[in-house]
Design a protein around this motif. Structure first.
Motif, mmCIF file in Angstrom:
data_model
loop_
_atom_site.group_PDB
_atom_site.id
_atom_site.type_symbol
_atom_site.label_atom_id
_atom_site.label_comp_id
_atom_site.label_asym_id
_atom_site.label_seq_id
_atom_site.Cartn_x
_atom_site.Cartn_y
_atom_site.Cartn_z
ATOM 1 N N TYR A 284 0.827 -1.212 0.000
ATOM 2 C CA TYR A 284 0.000 0.000 0.000
ATOM 3 C C TYR A 284 0.862 1.264 0.000
ATOM 4 O O TYR A 284 0.593 2.221 -0.720
ATOM 5 N N THR A 285 1.915 1.249 0.819
ATOM 6 C CA THR A 285 2.802 2.419 0.898
ATOM 7 C C THR A 285 3.445 2.703 -0.451
ATOM 8 O O THR A 285 3.490 3.855 -0.907
ATOM 9 N N GLN A 286 3.923 1.641 -1.114
ATOM 10 C CA GLN A 286 4.597 1.824 -2.399
ATOM 11 C C GLN A 286 3.617 2.267 -3.480
ATOM 12 O O GLN A 286 3.923 3.164 -4.286
ATOM 13 N N LEU A 287 2.425 1.644 -3.516
ATOM 14 C CA LEU A 287 1.425 2.015 -4.524
ATOM 15 C C LEU A 287 0.991 3.464 -4.340
ATOM 16 O O LEU A 287 0.839 4.212 -5.314
ATOM 17 N N THR A 288 0.793 3.870 -3.103
ATOM 18 C CA THR A 288 0.384 5.254 -2.826
ATOM 19 C C THR A 288 1.454 6.232 -3.280
ATOM 20 O O THR A 288 1.154 7.266 -3.890
ATOM 21 N N LYS A 289 2.722 5.900 -2.998
ATOM 22 C CA LYS A 289 3.827 6.768 -3.397
ATOM 23 C C LYS A 289 3.875 6.936 -4.920
ATOM 24 O O LYS A 289 3.993 8.051 -5.432
ATOM 25 N N LEU A 290 3.749 5.818 -5.647
ATOM 26 C CA LEU A 290 3.814 5.879 -7.106
ATOM 27 C C LEU A 290 2.639 6.653 -7.694
ATOM 28 O O LEU A 290 2.810 7.452 -8.622
ATOM 29 N N LEU A 291 1.448 6.443 -7.163
ATOM 30 C CA LEU A 291 0.269 7.134 -7.683
ATOM 31 C C LEU A 291 0.350 8.637 -7.415
ATOM 32 O O LEU A 291 -0.052 9.453 -8.249
ATOM 33 N N LYS A 292 0.874 9.011 -6.250
ATOM 34 C CA LYS A 292 1.038 10.436 -5.944
ATOM 35 C C LYS A 292 2.040 11.078 -6.904
ATOM 36 O O LYS A 292 1.833 12.208 -7.363
ATOM 37 N N GLU A 293 3.132 10.365 -7.185
ATOM 38 C CA GLU A 293 4.120 10.894 -8.130
ATOM 39 C C GLU A 293 3.504 11.077 -9.510
ATOM 40 O O GLU A 293 3.738 12.085 -10.185
ATOM 41 N N GLN A 294 2.712 10.085 -9.950
ATOM 42 C CA GLN A 294 2.055 10.188 -11.251
ATOM 43 C C GLN A 294 1.073 11.353 -11.285
ATOM 44 O O GLN A 294 0.999 12.091 -12.278
ATOM 45 N N TYR A 295 0.325 11.513 -10.192
ATOM 46 C CA TYR A 295 -0.650 12.602 -10.126
ATOM 47 C C TYR A 295 0.040 13.962 -10.229
ATOM 48 O O TYR A 295 -0.368 14.828 -11.009
ATOM 49 N N GLU A 296 1.112 14.150 -9.451
ATOM 50 C CA GLU A 296 1.823 15.433 -9.461
ATOM 51 C C GLU A 296 2.445 15.712 -10.821
ATOM 52 O O GLU A 296 2.475 16.850 -11.291
ATOM 53 N N LYS A 297 2.931 14.650 -11.480
ATOM 54 C CA LYS A 297 3.520 14.802 -12.806
ATOM 55 C C LYS A 297 2.467 15.273 -13.808
ATOM 56 O O LYS A 297 2.699 16.180 -14.612
ATOM 57 N N CYS A 298 1.287 14.661 -13.750
ATOM 58 C CA CYS A 298 0.209 15.038 -14.671
ATOM 59 C C CYS A 298 -0.240 16.476 -14.438
ATOM 60 O O CYS A 298 -0.507 17.217 -15.389
ATOM 61 N N VAL A 299 -0.322 16.878 -13.175
ATOM 62 C CA VAL A 299 -0.722 18.257 -12.852
ATOM 63 C C VAL A 299 0.307 19.239 -13.401
ATOM 64 O O VAL A 299 -0.042 20.283 -13.966
ATOM 65 N N THR A 300 1.593 18.909 -13.254
ATOM 66 C CA THR A 300 2.654 19.783 -13.768
ATOM 67 C C THR A 300 2.560 19.935 -15.279
ATOM 68 O O THR A 300 2.605 21.044 -15.813
ATOM 69 N N TYR A 301 2.419 18.805 -15.989
ATOM 70 C CA TYR A 301 2.307 18.860 -17.450
ATOM 71 C C TYR A 301 1.066 19.636 -17.872
ATOM 72 O O TYR A 301 1.084 20.394 -18.843
#
Length: 533
Positions: A284-301
């Motif tokens: 759960y910790t790893q999945l949450t970390k990866l999804l947050k990174e993906q979310y922030e990346k999409c917001v930046t783009y």
């Protein structure tokens, strides 16, 4: 007569109405989650009051302002009722007494996790001990909030495995089940009825009866020609099948609410009542970390394409960000309910991005002095006594009028971390500026700060070439520190950034491994009813 919808006088816009309607719907959802069903129904009915007004605006007709509910901030209503599922009923003659209030239920759960913490600690299982201690502290914070009459998000509190089930009605449970709920009347009055099954067979019979209720409601909706509602009820009935199979094998499952309330449109998903293992917690910790990174990346783009006025790419990354956000919510809900992590996979995604730094204007160039590495100490100075700083002259607008800056002094180290930025004024189209970028670059000098009556001592110089700024919006290099033509062994990390490249847009093709949750499997795992709007 009332003014037309397009008139600015007295008439709201469609966007305002839709936003206000959304506020009521979200308030209804929060009220339902808090167990305040009456308040939730009131908000749902109020949200439906916007439909006619929106339709009128779309047709260019005047809106009857008296028919529109006021902004939610102007509506006063009683504090939401609190609801919590209490721990399982103890065997007769053992265990704590049944809780009569929310506070008692919270305290019993906290005690349960504290006991689990002590047992894990005694057995040497440090990881499990930390997990139980963390949950116990969550309950401790919830108890403080409850005593202070602050709202509590009960969905955030992990639930220990138990034998209770939630139902909207008592009258369809039978006398035995109704009698079992008698000690919990205080909790029931808060919007939650508890049903305790004495056997797996009783649970199975109850689930099969609930499925029949949905099938009957679907048939009635079809007879009324409400085909969409009939389909929804039929899907809900079919989604009970995995729960019935689980009940047949003796597993504990949650009981869905009965159909029949026209203000509610339920989606059923399945929940297995098991605690999460330590390994699952790591997943759960790893999945949450990866999804947050993906979310922030999409917001930046998305923001970058917004500044460029590219609507299609902005929308694409907004949708990707929304999907990541939805996956995070599903993940959080599954973890809070003690489920095993949903199945997931990685897929390769290739997309084009444009690198831009929208916080900079077209007349800005920013120089970042990041750090020095293995800087040589001048003669007479010990390495751990080095007090180094960096200075640079940027020869623009001219060599005679350069822009000068220097960092602060970092004392007693030959690996100083500066992390300082300096904003320079430029003219992107000026011939002199382009000449500096193409041929001169950025010259830097590192010095040791002298003491009283002692001058600063040079350590070395470095040159950062800037021609990459023609095609890239940022140059980032670790440059060698030189003493004349001799390398000193020391290095500097430096970055220079423009809003966008001098020659146009900084296009990049990116291929990444993208985390995806399996939607159908998620829907089979979670056993909770949520409102669909």
């Amino acid at each position: 007569s009332a003014p037309k919808a397009h008139s600015p006088a007295g008439q709201p816009t469609k966007d305002i109405l839709l936003e206000r309607q959304k506020e009521y719907r979200m308030a209804a959802l929060k009220a339902k989650q808090a167990g305040d069903i009456d308040q939730a129904k009131m908000h749902i009915k109020a949200s439906k009051g916007f439909d006619a007004a929106v339709e009128a605006l779309e047709k260019g007709q005047p809106v009857d302002m008296s028919s529109i509910p006021p902004p939610l901030s102007q509506v006063t209503h009683p504090a939401p009722q609190k609801a919590i599922t209490s721990p399982s009923a103890p065997d007769s003659g053992s265990g704590p007494a049944q809780p009569q209030t929310v506070l008692e239920a919270l305290e019993q759960r906290m005690a349960k996790y504290k006991e689990a913490f002590t047992q894990a600690k005694a057995s040497g299982d440090e990881r499990k001990a930390r997990m139980h201690d963390r949950i116990a502290k969550q309950y401790q914070a919830a108890i403080r909030a409850h005593k202070a009459d602050r709202p509590i998000n009960f969905d955030e509190l992990p639930a220990p495995p138990g034998r209770f089930f939630c139902s909207q009605k008592e009258d369809d449970l039978g006398e035995a089940a109704a009698a079992a709920t008698a000690p919990h009347k205080n909790l029931c009055q808060m919007g939650l009825n508890l049903v305790i099954f004495s056997s797996a067979q009783q649970q199975l019979e109850f689930l099969e009866g609930r499925k029949k209720q949905y099938m009957k409601a679907a048939l009635q909706a079809k007879q009324k020609n409400d085909l969409e509602h009939a389909k929804t009820l039929l899907r809900a009935a079919k989604s009970l099948d995995p729960m019935i199979e689980a009940a047949r094998s003796g597993k504990t499952v949650d009981v869905p609410s009965p159909p029949g309330d026209e203000d509610k449109d339920f989606i059923l998903v399945h929940h297995s009542d098991v605690q999460i293992s330590e390994k699952a917690e790591e997943v759960y910790t790893q999945l949450t970390k990866l999804l947050k990174e993906q979310y922030e990346k999409c917001v930046t783009y998305s923001k970058q394409f917004t500044h460029m006025g590219n609507v299609a790419e902005t929308t694409k990354f907004e949708n990707m960000a929304e999907q990541c956000k939805k996956s995070l919510e599903i993940l959080k809900l599954a973890q809070n309910r003690g489920l095993q992590p949903p199945k997931h996979y990685f897929e390769e995604r290739t997309y084009r991005t444009v690198r831009i730094f929208p916080e900079l204007s077209s007349t800005d160039m920013v120089v970042f002095i990041v750090r020095g590495m293995n800087l040589p100490a001048p003669s007479g100075v010990a390495t751990n006594d080095l007090d180094a700083y960096v200075k640079f002259d940027f020869p623009y607008p001219s060599t005679d009028q350069p822009q000068k800056h220097k960092t602060s002094v970092i004392k007693n180290t030959n690996n100083p971390g500066y992390n300082q930025s300096f904003k320079l004024n430029i003219n992107r189209n000026h011939r002199g500026f382009r000449r500096v970028i193409q041929s001169k670059g950025l010259k830097l000098e590192v010095l040791h700060k002298g003491g009283f009556l002692r001058s600063d001592k040079p350590i070395g110089t470095a040159l950062l070439k800037l021609e990459k700024l023609e095609t890239e919006s940022e140059v980032r290099e670790i440059v060698e520190l030189m003493d004349g033509r001799k390398a000193t062994g020391g290095r500097l990390e430096v970055r220079v950034r423009l809003r966008e490249p001098l020659g146009g847009q900084d296009h990049q093709t990116v291929t990444e491994r993208w985390l995806v949750l399996e939607e159908p499997q998620v829907n089979d795992l979670l056993n909770v009813f949520i409102w669909k709007y």
